[in-house]
Design a protein around this motif. Structure first.
Motif, PDB file in Angstrom:
ATOM      1  N   MET A   1       0.844  -1.189   0.000  1.00  0.00           N
ATOM      2  CA  MET A   1       0.000   0.000   0.000  1.00  0.00           C
ATOM      3  C   MET A   1       0.886   1.249   0.000  1.00  0.00           C
ATOM      4  O   MET A   1       1.912   1.285   0.656  1.00  0.00           O
ATOM      5  CB  MET A   1      -0.900  -0.020   1.225  1.00  0.00           C
ATOM      6  CG  MET A   1      -1.901   1.066   1.238  1.00  0.00           C
ATOM      7  SD  MET A   1      -3.064   0.759   2.584  1.00  0.00           S
ATOM      8  CE  MET A   1      -4.031   2.184   2.427  1.00  0.00           C
ATOM      9  N   THR A   2       0.475   2.274  -0.725  1.00  0.00           N
ATOM     10  CA  THR A   2       1.263   3.489  -0.824  1.00  0.00           C
ATOM     11  C   THR A   2       0.947   4.434   0.323  1.00  0.00           C
ATOM     12  O   THR A   2      -0.107   4.364   0.947  1.00  0.00           O
ATOM     13  CB  THR A   2       0.978   4.209  -2.155  1.00  0.00           C
ATOM     14  OG1 THR A   2      -0.401   4.521  -2.216  1.00  0.00           O
ATOM     15  CG2 THR A   2       1.370   3.337  -3.323  1.00  0.00           C
ATOM     16  N   ARG A   3       1.877   5.327   0.575  1.00  0.00           N
ATOM     17  CA  ARG A   3       1.679   6.329   1.621  1.00  0.00           C
ATOM     18  C   ARG A   3       0.609   7.320   1.186  1.00  0.00           C
ATOM     19  O   ARG A   3       0.494   7.635  -0.004  1.00  0.00           O
ATOM     20  CB  ARG A   3       2.968   7.107   1.857  1.00  0.00           C
ATOM     21  CG  ARG A   3       4.071   6.281   2.438  1.00  0.00           C
ATOM     22  CD  ARG A   3       5.281   7.107   2.749  1.00  0.00           C
ATOM     23  NE  ARG A   3       5.568   8.066   1.687  1.00  0.00           N
ATOM     24  CZ  ARG A   3       6.578   8.913   1.705  1.00  0.00           C
ATOM     25  NH1 ARG A   3       7.391   8.927   2.701  1.00  0.00           N
ATOM     26  NH2 ARG A   3       6.786   9.740   0.710  1.00  0.00           N
ATOM     27  N   PRO A   4      -0.151   7.863   2.139  1.00  0.00           N
ATOM     28  CA  PRO A   4      -1.142   8.877   1.771  1.00  0.00           C
ATOM     29  C   PRO A   4      -0.448  10.174   1.368  1.00  0.00           C
ATOM     30  O   PRO A   4       0.678  10.450   1.786  1.00  0.00           O
ATOM     31  CB  PRO A   4      -1.957   9.063   3.050  1.00  0.00           C
ATOM     32  CG  PRO A   4      -1.072   8.596   4.146  1.00  0.00           C
ATOM     33  CD  PRO A   4      -0.178   7.550   3.551  1.00  0.00           C
ATOM     34  N   ARG A   5      -1.110  10.931   0.558  1.00  0.00           N
ATOM     35  CA  ARG A   5      -0.586  12.235   0.165  1.00  0.00           C
ATOM     36  C   ARG A   5      -0.731  13.213   1.332  1.00  0.00           C
ATOM     37  O   ARG A   5      -1.646  13.095   2.132  1.00  0.00           O
ATOM     38  CB  ARG A   5      -1.347  12.766  -1.043  1.00  0.00           C
ATOM     39  CG  ARG A   5      -1.096  11.936  -2.256  1.00  0.00           C
ATOM     40  CD  ARG A   5      -1.560  12.635  -3.511  1.00  0.00           C
ATOM     41  NE  ARG A   5      -1.228  11.838  -4.660  1.00  0.00           N
ATOM     42  CZ  ARG A   5      -0.045  11.848  -5.258  1.00  0.00           C
ATOM     43  NH1 ARG A   5       0.892  12.620  -4.820  1.00  0.00           N
ATOM     44  NH2 ARG A   5       0.183  11.085  -6.294  1.00  0.00           N
ATOM     45  N   THR A   6       0.170  14.175   1.398  1.00  0.00           N
ATOM     46  CA  THR A   6       0.138  15.195   2.436  1.00  0.00           C
ATOM     47  C   THR A   6      -0.359  16.495   1.829  1.00  0.00           C
ATOM     48  O   THR A   6       0.196  16.980   0.845  1.00  0.00           O
ATOM     49  CB  THR A   6       1.540  15.401   3.043  1.00  0.00           C
ATOM     50  OG1 THR A   6       1.978  14.174   3.588  1.00  0.00           O
ATOM     51  CG2 THR A   6       1.502  16.456   4.130  1.00  0.00           C
ATOM     52  N   LEU A   7      -1.401  17.048   2.388  1.00  0.00           N
ATOM     53  CA  LEU A   7      -1.989  18.300   1.940  1.00  0.00           C
ATOM     54  C   LEU A   7      -0.998  19.440   2.157  1.00  0.00           C
ATOM     55  O   LEU A   7      -0.388  19.532   3.217  1.00  0.00           O
ATOM     56  CB  LEU A   7      -3.264  18.552   2.748  1.00  0.00           C
ATOM     57  CG  LEU A   7      -4.072  19.787   2.450  1.00  0.00           C
ATOM     58  CD1 LEU A   7      -4.664  19.694   1.047  1.00  0.00           C
ATOM     59  CD2 LEU A   7      -5.177  19.932   3.478  1.00  0.00           C
ATOM     60  N   THR A   8      -0.802  20.303   1.147  1.00  0.00           N
ATOM     61  CA  THR A   8       0.098  21.443   1.307  1.00  0.00           C
ATOM     62  C   THR A   8      -0.592  22.775   1.039  1.00  0.00           C
ATOM     63  O   THR A   8      -0.281  23.767   1.683  1.00  0.00           O
ATOM     64  CB  THR A   8       1.324  21.333   0.381  1.00  0.00           C
ATOM     65  OG1 THR A   8       0.899  21.314  -0.977  1.00  0.00           O
ATOM     66  CG2 THR A   8       2.138  20.094   0.694  1.00  0.00           C
ATOM     67  N   HIS A   9      -1.527  22.835   0.077  1.00  0.00           N
ATOM     68  CA  HIS A   9      -2.208  24.076  -0.286  1.00  0.00           C
ATOM     69  C   HIS A   9      -3.671  23.790  -0.643  1.00  0.00           C
ATOM     70  O   HIS A   9      -3.997  22.701  -1.093  1.00  0.00           O
ATOM     71  CB  HIS A   9      -1.555  24.731  -1.511  1.00  0.00           C
ATOM     72  CG  HIS A   9      -0.172  25.212  -1.274  1.00  0.00           C
ATOM     73  ND1 HIS A   9       0.906  24.374  -1.289  1.00  0.00           N
ATOM     74  CD2 HIS A   9       0.307  26.452  -1.001  1.00  0.00           C
ATOM     75  CE1 HIS A   9       2.006  25.066  -1.047  1.00  0.00           C
ATOM     76  NE2 HIS A   9       1.665  26.336  -0.870  1.00  0.00           N
ATOM     77  N   THR A  10      -4.507  24.796  -0.464  1.00  0.00           N
ATOM     78  CA  THR A  10      -5.899  24.733  -0.909  1.00  0.00           C
ATOM     79  C   THR A  10      -6.136  25.879  -1.878  1.00  0.00           C
ATOM     80  O   THR A  10      -5.431  26.881  -1.851  1.00  0.00           O
ATOM     81  CB  THR A  10      -6.887  24.845   0.269  1.00  0.00           C
ATOM     82  OG1 THR A  10      -6.667  26.094   0.940  1.00  0.00           O
ATOM     83  CG2 THR A  10      -6.716  23.683   1.237  1.00  0.00           C
ATOM     84  N   TYR A  11      -7.161  25.740  -2.731  1.00  0.00           N
ATOM     85  CA  TYR A  11      -7.458  26.763  -3.722  1.00  0.00           C
ATOM     86  C   TYR A  11      -8.926  27.145  -3.664  1.00  0.00           C
ATOM     87  O   TYR A  11      -9.806  26.280  -3.627  1.00  0.00           O
ATOM     88  CB  TYR A  11      -7.146  26.261  -5.136  1.00  0.00           C
ATOM     89  CG  TYR A  11      -7.397  27.300  -6.194  1.00  0.00           C
ATOM     90  CD1 TYR A  11      -6.447  28.274  -6.469  1.00  0.00           C
ATOM     91  CD2 TYR A  11      -8.593  27.340  -6.896  1.00  0.00           C
ATOM     92  CE1 TYR A  11      -6.676  29.244  -7.425  1.00  0.00           C
ATOM     93  CE2 TYR A  11      -8.832  28.307  -7.851  1.00  0.00           C
ATOM     94  CZ  TYR A  11      -7.870  29.253  -8.115  1.00  0.00           C
ATOM     95  OH  TYR A  11      -8.102  30.219  -9.050  1.00  0.00           O
ATOM     96  N   THR A  12      -9.182  28.451  -3.655  1.00  0.00           N
ATOM     97  CA  THR A  12     -10.533  28.978  -3.802  1.00  0.00           C
ATOM     98  C   THR A  12     -10.486  30.103  -4.830  1.00  0.00           C
ATOM     99  O   THR A  12      -9.448  30.735  -5.036  1.00  0.00           O
ATOM    100  CB  THR A  12     -11.085  29.549  -2.481  1.00  0.00           C
ATOM    101  OG1 THR A  12     -10.247  30.627  -2.051  1.00  0.00           O
ATOM    102  CG2 THR A  12     -11.156  28.490  -1.398  1.00  0.00           C
ATOM    103  N   LEU A  13     -11.610  30.347  -5.486  1.00  0.00           N
ATOM    104  CA  LEU A  13     -11.656  31.448  -6.453  1.00  0.00           C
ATOM    105  C   LEU A  13     -11.415  32.784  -5.778  1.00  0.00           C
ATOM    106  O   LEU A  13     -10.762  33.658  -6.323  1.00  0.00           O
ATOM    107  CB  LEU A  13     -13.004  31.458  -7.177  1.00  0.00           C
ATOM    108  CG  LEU A  13     -13.214  30.342  -8.190  1.00  0.00           C
ATOM    109  CD1 LEU A  13     -14.634  30.389  -8.739  1.00  0.00           C
ATOM    110  CD2 LEU A  13     -12.208  30.435  -9.318  1.00  0.00           C
ATOM    111  N   ALA A  14     -11.945  32.956  -4.581  1.00  0.00           N
ATOM    112  CA  ALA A  14     -11.819  34.236  -3.875  1.00  0.00           C
ATOM    113  C   ALA A  14     -10.393  34.503  -3.391  1.00  0.00           C
ATOM    114  O   ALA A  14      -9.931  35.640  -3.423  1.00  0.00           O
ATOM    115  CB  ALA A  14     -12.774  34.267  -2.695  1.00  0.00           C
ATOM    116  N   GLY A  15      -9.700  33.456  -2.952  1.00  0.00           N
ATOM    117  CA  GLY A  15      -8.399  33.675  -2.331  1.00  0.00           C
ATOM    118  C   GLY A  15      -7.215  33.104  -3.063  1.00  0.00           C
ATOM    119  O   GLY A  15      -6.075  33.344  -2.678  1.00  0.00           O
TER     120      GLY A  15
END
Length: 62
Positions: free
Chosen positions: A1-15
């Motif tokens: 089984m592979t390692r889970p991905r680590t969240l680094t950034h989020t995207y919104t239209l406003a920001g």
């Protein structure tokens, strides 16, 4: 089984792209982000594998 991905950034239209707490991108975390209106994230697995991932259908079905 592979390692889970680590969240680094989020995207919104406003920001645009915003740094996010580095935590595993799990189906539960993806659902919580969708509830906040976030539909796109950058996540990393390892040193060089960074991807932009749509949360619309996360986790992907195989």
């Amino acid at each position: 089984m592979t390692r889970p991905r680590t969240l680094t950034h989020t995207y919104t239209l406003a920001g645009g792209w915003q740094k996010a707490p580095h935590e595993p991108l799990t189906p539960e975390r993806a659902a919580a982000l969708r509830e906040q209106g976030i539909m796109l994230v950058r996540a990393r697995r390892g040193l060089f594998d960074t991807r932009e991932i749509s949360l619309r259908a996360y986790p992907p079905t195989r």
